[in-house]
Scaffold this motif. Structure first.
Motif, PDB file in Angstrom:
ATOM      1  N   GLY A  17     -29.462  60.936   7.143  1.00 56.53           N
ATOM      2  CA  GLY A  17     -28.490  62.015   7.297  1.00 56.53           C
ATOM      3  C   GLY A  17     -29.110  63.379   7.528  1.00 56.53           C
ATOM      4  O   GLY A  17     -30.299  63.514   7.796  1.00 56.53           O
ATOM      5  N   LYS A  18     -28.276  64.364   7.428  1.00 57.65           N
ATOM      6  CA  LYS A  18     -28.650  65.754   7.702  1.00 57.65           C
ATOM      7  C   LYS A  18     -29.833  66.214   6.845  1.00 57.65           C
ATOM      8  O   LYS A  18     -30.665  66.993   7.288  1.00 57.65           O
ATOM      9  N   TYR A  19     -29.895  65.740   5.610  1.00 52.45           N
ATOM     10  CA  TYR A  19     -30.933  66.172   4.685  1.00 52.45           C
ATOM     11  C   TYR A  19     -31.982  65.090   4.427  1.00 52.45           C
ATOM     12  O   TYR A  19     -32.594  65.052   3.368  1.00 52.45           O
ATOM     13  N   TYR A  31     -23.024  69.833  -0.084  1.00 54.55           N
ATOM     14  CA  TYR A  31     -23.267  68.507   0.490  1.00 54.55           C
ATOM     15  C   TYR A  31     -22.927  67.410  -0.516  1.00 54.55           C
ATOM     16  O   TYR A  31     -22.304  66.402  -0.179  1.00 54.55           O
TER      17      TYR A  31
END
Length: 70
Positions: A17-19, A31
């Motif tokens: 994912g994004k992180y 988040y």
């Protein structure tokens, strides 16, 4: 929750994912809240994300500082 879960927050990285690659303890509260609304993933990752949210929501993230690797 088990005592080793707190240590896992500062040693386990988000796997996707994004992180991706960021320690779970360092994920932004927004988040974590988004994940709570969406539904945490099953298994250990979901449990750790839920614990991280609980610590963030209650202003307790600083308790993890002594557990961080030096």
């Amino acid at each position: 929750m088990q005592p080793e879960d707190l240590q896992s927050l500062v040693t386990t990285a988000m796997p996707y994912g994004k992180y991706k690659g960021r320690l779970i303890a360092d994920l932004p509260g927004a988040y974590l809240a988004w994940y709570a609304r969406k539904g945490f993933p099953p298994g250990r990752l979901g449990s750790l994300l839920a614990l991280a949210l609980e610590l963030d929501h209650n202003g307790l993230k600083r308790l993890l500082d002594p557990l961080r690797p030096k």
